[in-house]
Write a protein that holds these residues in place. Structure first.
Motif, PDB file in Angstrom:
ATOM      1  N   ALA A  54      -0.371 -27.362 -12.064  1.00 44.00           N
ATOM      2  CA  ALA A  54      -0.469 -26.467 -13.217  1.00 44.00           C
ATOM      3  C   ALA A  54      -1.367 -25.271 -12.923  1.00 44.00           C
ATOM      4  O   ALA A  54      -1.184 -24.186 -13.477  1.00 44.00           O
ATOM      5  CB  ALA A  54      -0.987 -27.228 -14.425  1.00 44.00           C
ATOM      6  N   ALA A  55      -2.374 -25.476 -12.034  1.00 46.78           N
ATOM      7  CA  ALA A  55      -3.330 -24.409 -11.742  1.00 46.78           C
ATOM      8  C   ALA A  55      -2.881 -23.530 -10.579  1.00 46.78           C
ATOM      9  O   ALA A  55      -3.509 -22.525 -10.283  1.00 46.78           O
ATOM     10  CB  ALA A  55      -4.691 -25.011 -11.436  1.00 46.78           C
ATOM     11  N   LEU A  84      -4.039 -16.137  -2.871  1.00 44.99           N
ATOM     12  CA  LEU A  84      -2.891 -16.680  -3.593  1.00 44.99           C
ATOM     13  C   LEU A  84      -1.926 -17.399  -2.649  1.00 44.99           C
ATOM     14  O   LEU A  84      -1.372 -18.458  -2.987  1.00 44.99           O
ATOM     15  CB  LEU A  84      -2.159 -15.557  -4.330  1.00 44.99           C
ATOM     16  CG  LEU A  84      -2.920 -14.899  -5.487  1.00 44.99           C
ATOM     17  CD1 LEU A  84      -2.114 -13.757  -6.070  1.00 44.99           C
ATOM     18  CD2 LEU A  84      -3.268 -15.914  -6.561  1.00 44.99           C
ATOM     19  N   LEU A  85      -1.729 -16.824  -1.466  1.00 45.22           N
ATOM     20  CA  LEU A  85      -0.837 -17.440  -0.485  1.00 45.22           C
ATOM     21  C   LEU A  85      -1.357 -18.817  -0.076  1.00 45.22           C
ATOM     22  O   LEU A  85      -0.582 -19.784   0.043  1.00 45.22           O
ATOM     23  CB  LEU A  85      -0.715 -16.534   0.741  1.00 45.22           C
ATOM     24  CG  LEU A  85       0.285 -16.968   1.811  1.00 45.22           C
ATOM     25  CD1 LEU A  85       1.717 -16.760   1.319  1.00 45.22           C
ATOM     26  CD2 LEU A  85       0.054 -16.188   3.101  1.00 45.22           C
ATOM     27  N   TYR A  86      -2.664 -18.903   0.113  1.00 46.55           N
ATOM     28  CA  TYR A  86      -3.251 -20.184   0.524  1.00 46.55           C
ATOM     29  C   TYR A  86      -3.159 -21.207  -0.615  1.00 46.55           C
ATOM     30  O   TYR A  86      -2.819 -22.374  -0.392  1.00 46.55           O
ATOM     31  CB  TYR A  86      -4.710 -19.988   0.927  1.00 46.55           C
ATOM     32  CG  TYR A  86      -5.374 -21.261   1.408  1.00 46.55           C
ATOM     33  CD1 TYR A  86      -5.153 -21.748   2.692  1.00 46.55           C
ATOM     34  CD2 TYR A  86      -6.198 -21.994   0.557  1.00 46.55           C
ATOM     35  CE1 TYR A  86      -5.746 -22.915   3.133  1.00 46.55           C
ATOM     36  CE2 TYR A  86      -6.795 -23.162   0.976  1.00 46.55           C
ATOM     37  CZ  TYR A  86      -6.562 -23.624   2.271  1.00 46.55           C
ATOM     38  OH  TYR A  86      -7.152 -24.793   2.696  1.00 46.55           O
ATOM     39  N   ASP A  87      -3.468 -20.751  -1.836  1.00 46.29           N
ATOM     40  CA  ASP A  87      -3.434 -21.672  -2.968  1.00 46.29           C
ATOM     41  C   ASP A  87      -2.023 -22.191  -3.234  1.00 46.29           C
ATOM     42  O   ASP A  87      -1.831 -23.369  -3.565  1.00 46.29           O
ATOM     43  CB  ASP A  87      -3.969 -20.989  -4.229  1.00 46.29           C
ATOM     44  CG  ASP A  87      -5.461 -20.733  -4.158  1.00 46.29           C
ATOM     45  OD1 ASP A  87      -6.126 -21.357  -3.317  1.00 46.29           O
ATOM     46  OD2 ASP A  87      -5.960 -19.897  -4.942  1.00 46.29           O
ATOM     47  N   ARG A  88      -1.041 -21.324  -3.090  1.00 50.52           N
ATOM     48  CA  ARG A  88       0.333 -21.712  -3.413  1.00 50.52           C
ATOM     49  C   ARG A  88       1.016 -22.463  -2.273  1.00 50.52           C
ATOM     50  O   ARG A  88       1.681 -23.483  -2.482  1.00 50.52           O
ATOM     51  CB  ARG A  88       1.146 -20.456  -3.756  1.00 50.52           C
ATOM     52  CG  ARG A  88       2.633 -20.718  -4.041  1.00 50.52           C
ATOM     53  CD  ARG A  88       2.830 -21.442  -5.352  1.00 50.52           C
ATOM     54  NE  ARG A  88       4.221 -21.884  -5.545  1.00 50.52           N
ATOM     55  CZ  ARG A  88       4.670 -22.489  -6.626  1.00 50.52           C
ATOM     56  NH1 ARG A  88       3.834 -22.710  -7.633  1.00 50.52           N
ATOM     57  NH2 ARG A  88       5.919 -22.866  -6.732  1.00 50.52           N
TER      58      ARG A  88
END
Length: 228
Positions: free
Chosen positions: A4-5, A58-62
């Motif tokens: 969700a995050a 963002l790339l790392y988180d996703r």
């Protein structure tokens, strides 16, 4: 991080597009720059650095992936905590030089002293006296652009822009001109160092040795500029 995050694919894509646009703006600023310290180039660099950092996060988180971009920052990583709209500011510059040809340096100072009665070169002053004459005659930026003519070799340099609450009174800080600066007041910092060239060269050599052209390491950037 829970699903969700996680940033959405659309958010990652938007960040990638922002990097592309920032790259275009940076190149355009470089192509029309008016000098080595063009403010438009600095601003475009900062925008590109911020966009690249956002995309990388963002790339790392996703996707748990990283980019080859590395934006250098000062080692201490002190954040700016000063006012958003400072009423005044100070520019602090340090440039290092090595005296590699003392006779050339002294000869240049003698030439200045021969044509300027106010430029007195102490006969036994050596390079110390010569430096006093030359910096009394030429602006520091001119010496930086002509350093080879004076028998000098460039080292690292840094420029800090530090915020102030108000303009200092005349003569207020002359006894200690650099001691009053708090690192947290530094809004922007721009570094130039040969270390950027060395890191880039090392990466290039490793890439040549790897048949696939990939070293398994992030490629260091060579901006020559380091935002605070």
């Amino acid at each position: 991080m829970s699903d969700a995050a996680l940033p959405t694919a659309a958010e990652v894509r938007a960040a990638a597009e922002a990097v592309k646009e920032a790259l275009d703006r940076h190149l355009a600023a470089v192509e029309r720059r008016t000098g080595d310290e063009d403010p438009d180039v600095y601003a475009a660099f900062n925008e590109l650095a911020a966009a690249a950092e956002e995309y990388d996060e963002l790339l790392y988180d996703r996707y748990d992936e990283v980019t080859p971009f590395e934006i250098p920052t000062p080692d201490d990583g002190v954040p700016y905590t000063g006012p958003a709209e400072p009423a005044a500011f100070s520019v602090l510059i340090r440039r290092d030089y090595a005296v590699v040809e003392p006779p050339r340096l002294i000869a240049q100072a003698e030439r200045v002293a021969a044509h300027d009665r106010d430029a007195e070169l102490v006969p036994d002053g050596g390079t110390a006296g010569a430096l006093g004459v030359l910096f009394g005659e030429y602006e520091p930026d001119e010496i930086a652009s002509r350093y080879k003519e004076f028998g000098l070799e460039e080292g690292d340099s840094t420029l800090w822009i530090a915020a102030s609450e108000e303009m200092a009174e005349p003569g207020e800080w002359l006894n200690s001109p650099f001691g009053h600066t708090d690192p947290e007041d530094v809004m922007h910092r721009f570094d130039v160092s040969s270390v950027f060239d060395e890191e880039t060269d090392e990466f290039g050599e490793e890439a040549d040795e790897d048949e696939g052209g990939h070293t398994g390491q992030d490629q260091p950037a060579r901006p020559g500029l380091t935002p605070a």
